[in-house]
Structure formats: C-alpha cells, structure tokens
Write an enzyme that holds these catalytic residues in place. Structure first.
Site, mmCIF file in Angstrom:
data_model
loop_
_atom_site.group_PDB
_atom_site.id
_atom_site.type_symbol
_atom_site.label_atom_id
_atom_site.label_comp_id
_atom_site.label_asym_id
_atom_site.label_seq_id
_atom_site.Cartn_x
_atom_site.Cartn_y
_atom_site.Cartn_z
ATOM 1 N N LYS A 44 33.954 43.655 24.378
ATOM 2 C CA LYS A 44 33.597 43.092 25.691
ATOM 3 C C LYS A 44 34.185 43.919 26.819
ATOM 4 O O LYS A 44 33.481 44.284 27.774
ATOM 5 C CB LYS A 44 34.119 41.646 25.792
ATOM 6 N N ASN A 45 35.480 44.207 26.740
ATOM 7 C CA ASN A 45 36.128 44.866 27.878
ATOM 8 C C ASN A 45 35.671 46.313 28.057
ATOM 9 O O ASN A 45 35.695 46.826 29.173
ATOM 10 C CB ASN A 45 37.651 44.783 27.743
ATOM 11 N N ARG A 114 36.015 38.678 36.900
ATOM 12 C CA ARG A 114 36.956 39.613 37.521
ATOM 13 C C ARG A 114 36.519 41.072 37.320
ATOM 14 O O ARG A 114 36.644 41.893 38.220
ATOM 15 C CB ARG A 114 38.344 39.385 36.924
ATOM 16 N N CYS A 138 39.090 34.472 34.644
ATOM 17 C CA CYS A 138 39.912 33.473 33.958
ATOM 18 C C CYS A 138 41.032 32.969 34.866
ATOM 19 O O CYS A 138 41.630 33.754 35.609
ATOM 20 C CB CYS A 138 40.554 34.091 32.725
ATOM 21 N N ARG A 143 46.415 37.563 39.519
ATOM 22 C CA ARG A 143 45.577 38.725 39.254
ATOM 23 C C ARG A 143 45.085 39.426 40.522
ATOM 24 O O ARG A 143 43.891 39.472 40.814
ATOM 25 C CB ARG A 143 44.397 38.335 38.368
ATOM 26 N N PRO A 144 45.999 39.978 41.297
ATOM 27 C CA PRO A 144 45.603 40.686 42.511
ATOM 28 C C PRO A 144 44.902 42.015 42.199
ATOM 29 O O PRO A 144 44.843 42.430 41.035
ATOM 30 C CB PRO A 144 46.928 40.945 43.219
ATOM 31 N N VAL A 145 44.401 42.685 43.249
ATOM 32 C CA VAL A 145 43.736 43.983 43.056
ATOM 33 C C VAL A 145 44.421 45.070 43.891
ATOM 34 O O VAL A 145 43.828 46.086 44.206
ATOM 35 C CB VAL A 145 42.225 43.914 43.390
ATOM 36 N N ASP A 146 45.696 44.816 44.244
ATOM 37 C CA ASP A 146 46.404 45.764 45.115
ATOM 38 C C ASP A 146 46.493 47.176 44.513
ATOM 39 O O ASP A 146 46.403 48.178 45.225
ATOM 40 C CB ASP A 146 47.810 45.231 45.445
ATOM 41 N N LEU A 147 46.637 47.263 43.186
ATOM 42 C CA LEU A 147 46.775 48.592 42.569
ATOM 43 C C LEU A 147 45.460 49.365 42.621
ATOM 44 O O LEU A 147 45.449 50.582 42.806
ATOM 45 C CB LEU A 147 47.266 48.463 41.124
ATOM 46 N N ASP A 330 45.777 39.231 25.103
ATOM 47 C CA ASP A 330 44.522 38.579 24.701
ATOM 48 C C ASP A 330 44.569 38.023 23.278
ATOM 49 O O ASP A 330 43.606 37.396 22.831
ATOM 50 C CB ASP A 330 43.346 39.561 24.833
ATOM 51 N N VAL A 352 52.575 39.536 30.538
ATOM 52 C CA VAL A 352 51.507 40.228 31.284
ATOM 53 C C VAL A 352 50.928 39.338 32.385
ATOM 54 O O VAL A 352 50.734 39.778 33.516
ATOM 55 C CB VAL A 352 50.395 40.728 30.321
ATOM 56 N N ARG A 422 32.007 33.323 27.109
ATOM 57 C CA ARG A 422 32.234 34.526 27.919
ATOM 58 C C ARG A 422 32.567 35.726 27.039
ATOM 59 O O ARG A 422 32.264 36.855 27.412
ATOM 60 C CB ARG A 422 33.414 34.310 28.888
HETATM 61 C C1 UD1 Z 1 42.098 43.523 31.450
HETATM 62 C C2 UD1 Z 1 41.239 42.807 30.451
HETATM 63 C C3 UD1 Z 1 41.876 41.495 30.032
HETATM 64 C C4 UD1 Z 1 43.302 41.713 29.542
HETATM 65 C C5 UD1 Z 1 44.111 42.521 30.560
HETATM 66 C C6 UD1 Z 1 45.484 42.907 30.045
HETATM 67 C C7 UD1 Z 1 39.035 43.545 31.140
HETATM 68 C C8 UD1 Z 1 37.708 43.186 31.677
HETATM 69 N N1 UD1 Z 1 39.939 42.559 31.044
HETATM 70 O O1 UD1 Z 1 42.165 42.703 32.598
HETATM 71 O O2 UD1 Z 1 41.088 40.940 28.970
HETATM 72 O O3 UD1 Z 1 43.928 40.464 29.358
HETATM 73 O O4 UD1 Z 1 43.414 43.735 30.895
HETATM 74 O O5 UD1 Z 1 45.377 43.597 28.855
HETATM 75 O O6 UD1 Z 1 39.257 44.672 30.754
HETATM 76 N N2 UD1 Z 1 47.887 43.429 38.468
HETATM 77 C C9 UD1 Z 1 48.404 43.571 39.730
HETATM 78 N N3 UD1 Z 1 47.687 44.288 40.648
HETATM 79 C C10 UD1 Z 1 46.492 44.872 40.360
HETATM 80 C C11 UD1 Z 1 45.981 44.737 39.063
HETATM 81 C C12 UD1 Z 1 46.703 44.002 38.126
HETATM 82 O O7 UD1 Z 1 49.472 43.054 40.028
HETATM 83 O O8 UD1 Z 1 45.906 45.495 41.245
HETATM 84 C C13 UD1 Z 1 48.631 42.641 37.463
HETATM 85 C C14 UD1 Z 1 47.851 41.413 36.998
HETATM 86 O O9 UD1 Z 1 48.018 40.340 37.873
HETATM 87 C C15 UD1 Z 1 48.465 41.161 35.649
HETATM 88 C C16 UD1 Z 1 48.773 42.572 35.143
HETATM 89 O O10 UD1 Z 1 48.778 43.414 36.281
HETATM 90 O O11 UD1 Z 1 49.645 40.432 35.745
HETATM 91 C C17 UD1 Z 1 47.785 43.109 34.133
HETATM 92 O O12 UD1 Z 1 46.499 43.102 34.680
HETATM 93 P P1 UD1 Z 1 45.406 44.189 34.313
HETATM 94 O O13 UD1 Z 1 45.930 45.101 33.269
HETATM 95 O O14 UD1 Z 1 44.880 44.778 35.568
HETATM 96 O O15 UD1 Z 1 44.280 43.288 33.667
HETATM 97 P P2 UD1 Z 1 42.735 43.279 33.977
HETATM 98 O O16 UD1 Z 1 42.233 44.679 34.132
HETATM 99 O O17 UD1 Z 1 42.418 42.271 35.005
#
Ligand code: UD1
Length: 441
Positions: A44-45, A114, A138, A143-147, A330, A352, A422
C-alpha cells in the site's frame, strides 16, 4: 445474553444502548485453526507514493501489482482531480500525467488520506506551483508536515499556509527547484519521499541526510530511476539525487506489502497454525521475524519469496517501535494482540506516533490484561481471550482486532471496517481460504 446483529443494527450485550449504523461489521468465530498459503498483495505505502510519483513524468507510466484498496482508490481520485488520465486492468494502472490541468488538490479527498499530501513535491517540481490542503488520515497523532515543507523551502520554494491550504511556488523565470543539502530532524517516510521526488527534476544535486530507510522509500526511488531519475543511496540514511530535465515512461512492479505479510505471520502465530506466505521479500520482514522468534515461533524460508510460520508456545517479549530497520509501528497493534496470549509480561513502547495505543481498550474488552502509561503498554499474558463487540480505531488496530478475534473463544464483532478496507486487500477472502470462520454482515 446472545449477541444480535440485524442488518447493521448492532445491539451491544449487557447494554441498554443500541448502535444504529449502516456500516457493515465483521463477525469472527473463534478459536480457529488456519492452513494453506496466502497471497500477499502489493505494498500500500509504495503504491500511494509511486502513484504520486507518476506526476513527475509527462509520458504514460504503467504500475503493476497495485493493491485494490480504498486508499488507492482515493489516490486515483486525487490524480484524476488534477487532470491526470488513469486506466486500470486488474492490478495494473496506466497513469498519464501529460496534462496537469489543476495545481490544487481537493480538500475532501486530501483530508481522508494523509499520503495524498505527497503530490505536493511532484506537482511543484513539474509546474513550479502546487497547492495542497493540510492532510488527514489515520487518527494516530498530530502528524505534521513541517519536514516536507522545510525540505521544499530549502530547495528554493516559497511556502505559506493560508486557510488550511499549503501554497508552494518556485519564483524565477525557469520555475525550477534547486538542489540542496537537507538534514531531516526525524527520518520521516513521507518527508523523505516528498523531497526525493521533488529533487528528481530540480537543478543540481540534493542530499537528504537522516533519510528514512523504509523499503517503500527504496521502491519509490527504484520507480523514479526506472523513469530516468538519478538517485543513489535510497534504503540508506543518505540519499543523493542529481536532478534531470525530464523523466520518461516506465513499466514498474510494486514490492509485496511487508505489513500485510507481517499481519498474516501473526495470524499463524496467534492461531497456532503453520501457514505459508507468497510472495514476500524476507529481508523486509527482519525485525518482525526476529520478534516472532523471540516469542517462540519459527519462520522458515521455503523459497526465495516464500516463508512459512511454524508456531510454538508463546512467551512474552519487549517491543519498541522505531524507524526502519527497527520494529515497524505499523505492526505494533498486531503484536500486542499476539502478546495478550503470550506467557509473561511484555512491554510495548510506541515511539513513532504519540497516540497509537487506542486498540488497548478494545483488546481489554476481549479479556486482555494491559496497562498503559504514556506511550508504553505493559501486557500480561492471559490463557485465553473472549469474543466481544469491538470498535476499530485505525487501520492497523482493526487488523489487531481481527487477529484477536481469530484466537478468541466465541464471537467477535468488529465495527469500523472502513479502517480495515483502507489497507488490506480482500482480507476476509484470504482468511476464509485459510479456514477462518468470518463474515461481513
Ligand atoms: C508512513 C506510512 C505509515 C507509517 C509511517 C511510519 C505511508 C503512506 N504511510 O507515514 O503507514 O506508519 O510512515 O513508518 O507511507 N513527522 C513530523 N513532521 C513531518 C512529518 C512527520 O513531525 O513533517 C512525524 C510524525 O508526526 C510521526 C513521525 O514523524 O510522529 C513519523 O512520520 P512519517 O515517517 O512521516 O510517517 P508518514 O510518512 O506519515
């Protein structure tokens, strides 16, 4: 009192309340034994990221082994809303992003998935402008997108958030992102993918340090390379991308889903049933197999892509979720279900995501002995679980409840199946073929 389920009206035993719902529920009769072999679907991912990646290319891309999932359907809708043409035949998607007529992704779709935020990198790299609402997905933490945003800014994008929409644009006559050296504070899967995709069409070299090493990141990199992108180091913590002017068409098969495979390995362990899984990439399952062996099961490599779980007496172990190659978040919920029936005390630390233990209350309804403090759950093994009505709270929690239902005595009724749909292709059919007694009503 008997459980009663009449056309989606679920009557909770020992309760005055009646939950009216049109949503189907999954009834599982346990305990059950499984046997045979299960086919593992495409990841899926990987599929979600690679579908976003097709936006980088103005020729048609063929993706194979695409799982039929609600999330994949949503990503198709998002691509279609941007003007992309998609045709499908079973597990093959042909995606033609020659014309991207829209640079804004629709809120109602992005809020449900997301991963749909991942379109921001490719659209920005192709067109020099992209607008994507802040994502949903979920309910497992902030789960921010700052990075993602900081990475794009480092590559020269101007980014601002207005009314919940992230606006990104590249100023200058050629509207091209510029390569940059980017250190990620955390090895985020999504941020690594966003930056890597954007960098494929940027001017010059991008170095991503402390990059995520998940197999799906490597799969996306291989997909981009099959279109002519110059990427090195994917699968390690340093990824180097040399930008190219354009990418060309490709025909690419997605890797098998390691989380679906892990879920079926736990199904074998929790029901004490030897079952085989095919196809899998065993190296992607290393942390999961290591924990199953600590718990008392063996995982045998039958052929290069076929593994078999040989269950044994279950004993407690400790688990800490970590970025790959650590133990996957996961798989945390599914292992918690297994550890409820493993002798001794287990400690599970979720590092995580900050809100990913909501399945605990549901497992407790089935007789599990679990205590939670912060992000740590202490699981004391019990001799048996009892079937009960339970509510899925997120995708992997729903899988954990199905697994617990297979092992529990009596009937388990799982609500909230939209979570399960999903991320698991035909899970009921696959379990039924292995001998499980379950039906959606
Ligand atoms: C992806 C997977 C999800 C999996 C996760 C961790 C997909 C579609 N989903 O989610 O199934 O559980 O990896 O293996 O591939 N974070 C920040 N800022 C950011 C981005 C992330 O603080 O800009 C934090 C998140 O809140 C979280 C951690 O980093 O605590 C890990 O998130 P991330 O690795 O980005 O997961 P996703 O890509 O959302």
């Amino acid at each position: 009192m008997e459980d009663k389920t009449i056309k989606g009206t679920y009557i909770q035993p020992n309760s005055q309340s009646v939950i009216e719902s049109d949503d189907p529920v999954l009834e599982i009769l346990g305990p059950t034994s499984l046997k045979g072999e299960v086919t593992i679907s495409g990841a899926k991912n990987s599929a979600l990221a690679i579908m976003a990646g097709t936006l980088l290319c103005s020729d048609e891309c063929r993706i194979r082994n695409v799982p039929s999932l609600v999330d994949v359907g949503r990503m198709k809708q998002i691509l279609a809303s941007l003007g992309v043409k998609i045709t499908e035949d079973k597990d093959i998607l042909d995606i033609n992003a020659k014309e991207i007529g829209q640079t804004q992704a629709p809120y109602d779709l992005v809020s449900q998935l997301r991963a749909s935020f991942f379109v921001i990198g490719p659209v920005l790299a192709r067109l020099g402008v992209a607008r994507v609402p802040l994502p949903g997905g979920c309910a497992i933490g902030a789960r921010p997108v700052d990075l993602h945003v900081r990475g794009l800014q480092a590559m020269g994008a101007e980014v601002h958030i207005e009314h919940g929409i992230v606006h990104a644009c590249v100023k200058g006559s050629r509207s091209r992102l510029k390569g940059a050296k980017i250190y990620l504070d955390y090895p985020s899967v999504g941020a690594t993918e966003t930056i890597m995709m954007a960098a494929t069409l940027a001017e010059g070299e991008t170095i991503i340090e402390n990059a995520a090493q998940e197999p799906e990141v490597e799969d996306l990199a291989n997909f981009c390379r099959s279109m002519g992108a110059k990427i090195r180091g994917a699968g390690t913590n340093t990824i180097i991308v040399s930008g190219v002017e354009r990418l060309h068409s490709t025909d690419y098969p997605i890797i098998p889903d390691r989380i679906e495979a892990g879920t079926f390995l736990v199904a074998g362990a929790i029901t004490q049933s030897p079952i085989s899984l095919y196809p899998v990439i065993p190296e992607h399952l290393t942390p999961v197999i290591a924990k199953l062996e600590e718990i008392g099961c063996q995982v045998i490599l039958e052929e290069s892509k076929r593994v078999r779980i040989v269950p044994g007496a279950l004993r407690a172990t400790d688990i800490e979720t970590l970025p790959y190659p650590g133990f996957p978040t996961d798989m945390q919920a599914q292992f918690m279900a297994l550890l409820t029936l493993s002798e001794g005390n287990s400690m599970i630390s979720e590092t995580v995501f900050e809100n990913r233990l909501r399945h605990v209350a549901e497992l407790q309804r089935m007789g599990a002995d679990i205590k939670v403090k912060g992000n740590v759950a202490v699981v004391k093994g019990v001799p048996f679980l009892s079937g009960a009505p339970v509510m899925a709270t997120d995708l992997r929690a729903s899988a954990a409840l199905v697994l617990a239902g297979l092992a529990a005595q009596g009937k388990t009724v799982v609500q909230g199946l939209h979570h399960l749909d999903r991320g698991y292709e035909n899970i009921e059919d696959k379990l039924r073929q292995l001998g499980a007694k379950l039906q959606r009503v």
